[in-house]
Every structure is written in C-alpha cells, then in structure tokens.
Design a protein around this motif. Sequence first.
Motif, short mmCIF file in Angstrom:
data_model
loop_
_atom_site.label_atom_id
_atom_site.label_comp_id
_atom_site.label_asym_id
_atom_site.label_seq_id
_atom_site.Cartn_x
_atom_site.Cartn_y
_atom_site.Cartn_z
N SER A 63 8.62 2.50 1.69
CA SER A 63 8.81 3.68 2.53
C SER A 63 7.54 4.06 3.28
O SER A 63 7.58 4.42 4.45
CB SER A 63 9.28 4.86 1.68
OG SER A 63 8.30 5.20 0.71
N THR A 64 6.37 3.96 2.60
CA THR A 64 5.12 4.31 3.26
C THR A 64 4.75 3.30 4.33
O THR A 64 4.06 3.62 5.30
CB THR A 64 3.97 4.45 2.26
OG1 THR A 64 3.83 3.21 1.53
CG2 THR A 64 4.22 5.57 1.28
N LYS A 65 5.19 2.05 4.18
CA LYS A 65 4.89 1.02 5.18
C LYS A 65 5.45 1.38 6.54
O LYS A 65 4.95 0.92 7.57
CB LYS A 65 5.43 -0.35 4.73
CG LYS A 65 4.60 -1.02 3.65
CD LYS A 65 4.99 -2.48 3.48
CE LYS A 65 6.41 -2.66 3.03
NZ LYS A 65 6.76 -4.08 2.84
N HIS A 83 5.15 4.00 8.04
CA HIS A 83 4.18 4.82 8.76
C HIS A 83 3.15 3.97 9.50
O HIS A 83 2.41 4.48 10.34
CB HIS A 83 3.43 5.74 7.79
CG HIS A 83 4.25 6.86 7.25
ND1 HIS A 83 4.69 7.90 8.03
CD2 HIS A 83 4.73 7.11 5.99
CE1 HIS A 83 5.39 8.75 7.29
NE2 HIS A 83 5.42 8.29 6.05
N LYS A 106 -3.10 4.94 -0.93
CA LYS A 106 -2.07 5.92 -0.59
C LYS A 106 -1.96 6.09 0.92
O LYS A 106 -2.96 6.05 1.63
CB LYS A 106 -2.38 7.28 -1.21
CG LYS A 106 -2.24 7.33 -2.73
CD LYS A 106 -2.49 8.75 -3.26
CE LYS A 106 -2.30 8.82 -4.75
NZ LYS A 106 -2.54 10.21 -5.26
N ILE A 107 -0.74 6.26 1.40
CA ILE A 107 -0.45 6.60 2.78
C ILE A 107 0.25 7.95 2.78
O ILE A 107 1.28 8.11 2.13
CB ILE A 107 0.45 5.54 3.45
CG1 ILE A 107 -0.16 4.14 3.36
CG2 ILE A 107 0.72 5.93 4.91
CD1 ILE A 107 -1.41 3.93 4.17
N TYR A 108 -0.34 8.93 3.44
CA TYR A 108 0.20 10.29 3.45
C TYR A 108 0.45 10.81 2.03
O TYR A 108 1.47 11.45 1.75
CB TYR A 108 1.48 10.35 4.28
CG TYR A 108 1.22 10.29 5.76
CD1 TYR A 108 0.88 11.43 6.48
CD2 TYR A 108 1.30 9.09 6.46
CE1 TYR A 108 0.62 11.39 7.84
CE2 TYR A 108 1.03 9.02 7.82
CZ TYR A 108 0.69 10.18 8.50
OH TYR A 108 0.44 10.12 9.85
N ILE A 145 1.39 3.28 -1.75
CA ILE A 145 1.97 2.42 -0.73
C ILE A 145 3.16 1.65 -1.29
O ILE A 145 3.10 1.04 -2.36
CB ILE A 145 0.90 1.48 -0.15
CG1 ILE A 145 1.42 0.81 1.13
CG2 ILE A 145 0.43 0.46 -1.15
CD1 ILE A 145 0.32 0.16 1.94
N ASP A 146 4.29 1.71 -0.58
CA ASP A 146 5.50 0.98 -0.94
C ASP A 146 6.32 0.76 0.32
O ASP A 146 5.83 0.94 1.44
CB ASP A 146 6.30 1.72 -2.02
CG ASP A 146 6.74 3.12 -1.56
OD1 ASP A 146 6.70 3.39 -0.34
OD2 ASP A 146 7.11 3.94 -2.41
N ASN A 154 1.17 9.26 -0.71
CA ASN A 154 2.08 8.50 -1.56
C ASN A 154 1.57 7.07 -1.75
O ASN A 154 1.05 6.46 -0.81
CB ASN A 154 3.48 8.45 -0.94
CG ASN A 154 4.09 9.83 -0.81
OD1 ASN A 154 4.16 10.58 -1.78
ND2 ASN A 154 4.54 10.18 0.39
#
Length: 275
Positions: free
Chosen positions: A76-78, A80, A67-69, A73-74, A71
């Motif tokens: 949208s999170t990439k 970041h 997870k990133i923040y 990882i997908d 969420n």
Amino acid sequence: MENLSRKVVEFRNVNFGYTKKICNIKNVSFDIYENEFVCIIGHNGSGKSTISKLLTAILKPWNGIIKIYGNLIDKSTKNHVGIIFQNPDNQFVGLTTLDDIAFGLENKQTLPSDIGKIIKRISKMLNIEDLLDKEPINLSSGQKQKVAIASILAIEPDIFIFDESTSMLDPISKIEIRNLMLELKNKYKKTVISITHNMDEVVTADKVFVMEGGCLVKTGVPKDIFSNYEELVKLKLDLPFYTQISLHLSESKTNPNLIFSKEELFEVIKNYGKK
C-alpha cells in the motif's frame, strides 16, 4: 532549524547487502519531508541506487525500519512512490508511447473515460503529444526518458525518485529533466528524490545526502556540501560548473567560501583582474 513539514520518508538504522558476506548499506538513517527536493550523491558503488530500490520495496533490508508516511513500507505504501530509472528501456511495456503511459492507469483501474484525459494532460505538460503514436524503439534517449517520466506522472505518486535518470541524456535534455524536477516540487508540491552524478542539479536541491562505502557520511544544504573542495575530491565527486569556474578565478582552491551561484559567479568575473 527544525523542519515542521510532514515527514514522508523515514530510514532508520537500515542495513542491506546483496550477498550475506558483504553489507552494501551500513546503518543508514535519514528523514525526508513533504515537498523537499533531496539529492543523493556519491561515486559508483557508494550505495545510493540501492537506497532507491529499498524505498520502492524492490529490495528488502536485512534490518532497520523504512517508513513511508509513517507506515512500514508494503504494497500500500509503494503506491505513494514512483521511480524513474537510469535506462528508460527497462520501463517500457507497451507497443506505443500511448500504451505505455496508459499501462499504470489501467493497473490502478482508472476509468477508461478518464485515461484519455490524463494522457492528454500529461503529454502536453511534457511536450510529447507528437510522440504518442510512436514505438519506443524509434525514440531518442531524451524522448524515451520523458515517456518514462510521463508514465509515472500519470499515476500521480506523492514521491518521485529519479535514479540517475539524466546520466544517459544530452545536455539540453538534462536541463529539461532538472527543470521538471523543480516544477514537480514548486508547482505540484511533490517530494522529489534524485540519485545523481549531475552536480549542477544538486545545486538546486533543498538537502543533499552524501554516500560513501554504503554509509551516509554527510548531510546538508548544497552550499555546505560544496564548501569543502578537498573533501569532495577525496570522495571522488565533481563540483558544479559555476564552482569549477569560480575555483579557477579565485586566488586559492582551498577557499572555504566557494562561490557556486550564478549571481555570485558574475560578481567574481566582474571584479576579476581589478586587484
């Protein structure tokens, strides 16, 4: 002591292999918090660079959660996460340095009127203003790495991953990149993850992850990690420069209170030979 900062990276029971028969990342779990400087160390083949590719979704885990923040990882999170690779040639796409820095901004659909301002600010920050019109082929390794970093800085990710980014650089360039990592953390409040063999860089980290055979075998602050000389030797890891000198000056190489800070080293040198 519990870290009360915001959790920005969560790795939970992650497994991954490049082939079905061999697992290269084995049930790895860790957390990274906002504005932390984390170093991931281990000898070649330990799995540390694979973790960077999992964090950027270049690779997909067999199972487990990343997870990133908060969420999964997908795409949208990439956004970041920005990564700087070992070989900057792998990141060049433009004919000139300016084109290369502008590429990510154009992909983000940044207003043309803003692109020039951002490039000017970033190039001044990295002292590469005189390189903007040059072709990448005419740059030194250190200059190329700075341009690669500039292209990531320009898109302003929240998390910077340096994947052995200093391994091909000369000593002065290594220090410059290390200082930049600290500036990103201290001045710009970014989260910095460095996959590295440079133990003098590791000394400045907030937290260190030690990888061995695809497993996370140790986590701690630098002083804890470097306090066990024999364990580091078994893991085929080097010691920071100041620690190596301290070992030569100390009466026992198995001293559990190894000295590695500059101030402590100077104290050892000052008192050396007085006994």
